[in-house]
Write an enzyme that holds these catalytic residues in place. Structure first.
Site, PDB file in Angstrom:
ATOM      1  NE  ARG A   1      -1.713  -2.059   2.725  1.00 46.54           N
ATOM      2  CZ  ARG A   1      -1.551  -3.871   2.689  1.00 46.54           C
ATOM      3  NH1 ARG A   1      -2.573  -3.590   1.456  1.00 46.54           N
ATOM      4  NH2 ARG A   1      -0.691  -4.469   2.510  1.00 46.54           N
ATOM      5  CB  THR A   2       3.368   2.683   2.469  1.00 46.61           C
ATOM      6  OG1 THR A   2       2.637   2.576   3.294  1.00 46.61           O
ATOM      7  CG2 THR A   2       3.765   4.070   2.687  1.00 46.61           C
TER       8      THR A   2
ATOM      9  CE  LYS B   1      26.039  -3.766  -5.758  1.00 42.26           C
ATOM     10  NZ  LYS B   1      26.316  -2.336  -7.114  1.00 42.26           N
TER      11      LYS B   1
ATOM     12  NE  ARG C   1       6.917   0.931   5.028  1.00 39.40           N
ATOM     13  CZ  ARG C   1       5.972   0.055   4.908  1.00 39.40           C
ATOM     14  NH1 ARG C   1       5.641  -0.935   4.915  1.00 39.40           N
ATOM     15  NH2 ARG C   1       4.469   0.754   5.173  1.00 39.40           N
TER      16      ARG C   1
ATOM     17  CG  HIS D   1       2.849   3.861   8.966  1.00 42.45           C
ATOM     18  ND1 HIS D   1       3.641   4.195   7.551  1.00 42.45           N
ATOM     19  CD2 HIS D   1       2.942   2.228   8.608  1.00 42.45           C
ATOM     20  CE1 HIS D   1       3.029   4.249   6.303  1.00 42.45           C
ATOM     21  NE2 HIS D   1       2.610   2.849   6.520  1.00 42.45           N
TER      22      HIS D   1
END
Ligand code: CP
Length: 304
Positions: free
Chosen positions: A51-52, A80, A101, A129
């Site tokens: 969703r986000t 890496k 995120r 959030h």
């Protein structure tokens, strides 16, 4: 230049303004179709999302802008060994605004300290959030008409559920809320979040009993037990089905209850509840896109 790291980075007036903007977008989408022309949003997702990430990308596209980014740390140079700070410095040369995120609490805040474009916290570990909270607030506004004088039940994994932490923090700034925190003892809401609500003068009830409290609620905010934050698989298996909302339990709820869930859902709301008019969790998803459109415009200083 503004970032959005914590919901309290926005004043109540700014949240009202975002809600007004989102409602105007819903009413007049064509007026916003070119607001972000030639602007680019980077979505840097070091942790999975449906969703986000996609709603941020859809939001920028509906504003006439473009998107770039990655959906997993494994497909970026983080795999890496590149640091978050170097990644952000590089991406800020390519994009006008970044939604990020990360599984580590505080990573977006850290990234924002030297970043020359706005950073939006799209979820940091079990912490916060804020853009989910914007989606939740628009949903509450549309379903209830007000943020004051509500009995709000939050049920499930209140320890690791970052959406719960941001929502309690946000709702604590309104008036006369009773928070009913329903969780197993092992997954209780962190005390610092409970204290935010109490210090603001709200009533907080902590319980393990959904059946006997559901009838008192105006809003029931269900949450998933956050498997990815557990250290021990046995604990997750023991706790994952602690609370399941089904049509039987809903018989004891108010006729005008609003059932919310940030999603993804695993097992905690029966799919039969989806047909109940009180289910608002798919409306939350849609509201999230409109609030993210409004937020992108605000942080880029753009108007229709
Ligand atoms: N509500 C939410 O954050 O969903 P995603 O994890 O799919 O983005």
């Amino acid at each position: 230049m503004r970032h959005l790291i914590d919901i309290c980075d926005l004043s109540l007036e700014e949240i009202d303004s975002l809600i007004s903007c989102a409602l105007d977008i819903i009413a007049h989408p064509d007026d916003y179709a070119e607001v972000c022309k030639r602007k680019k949003l980077a979505t840097l997702f070091f942790e999975p999302s449906t969703r986000t990430r996609l709603s941020f990308e859809a939001a920028m596209m509906e504003l006439g802008g473009n998107v770039l980014g990655f959906s997993a740390a494994a497909s970026s140079s983080a795999s890496k060994g590149e640091s978050v700070m170097d990644t952000i410095t590089v991406v800020s040369s390519y994009a006008d605004i970044i939604a990020m995120r990360h599984p580590k609490e505080g990573a977006p805040k850290h990234a924002s300290m030297k970043c020359k474009v706005p950073i939006i916290n799209a979820g940091d570990g079990g912490h916060n959030h804020p853009t989910q909270t914007l989606a939740d607030l628009l949903t509450i506004k549309r379903e209830k008409g007000s943020f004051n004088n509500l009995v709000v039940g939050l049920c499930g994994d209140l320890k690791f559920g970052r959406t719960v932490h941001s929502l309690i923090t946000a709702m604590s700034r309104y008036k006369n809320i009773t928070f009913v925190l329903i969780s197993p003892d092992e997954l209780k809401c962190p005390q610092y979040i409970v204290d935010i609500a109490k210090k603001a003068g709200h009533t907080v009830i902590e319980t393990t009993d959904l059946e006997n409290t559901i009838g008192t609620l105006d809003i029931l905010y269900m949450t998933r037990v956050q498997q990815e934050r557990f250290f021990n698989e046995e604990d997750y298996i023991r706790l994952k089905d602690s609370f399941i909302l089904d049509t039987e339990k809903l018989k004891f709820a108010k006729e005008d209850l609003t059932v919310m869930h940030p999603l993804p859902r695993v097992n905690e709301i029966s799919v039969k509840v989806d047909d109940d008019p009180r289910a608002a969790y798919f409306k939350q998803v849609e509201n999230g896109k409109y609030m993210r459109m409004a937020l992108i415009m605000m942080l880029l200083g753009l108007k229709k």
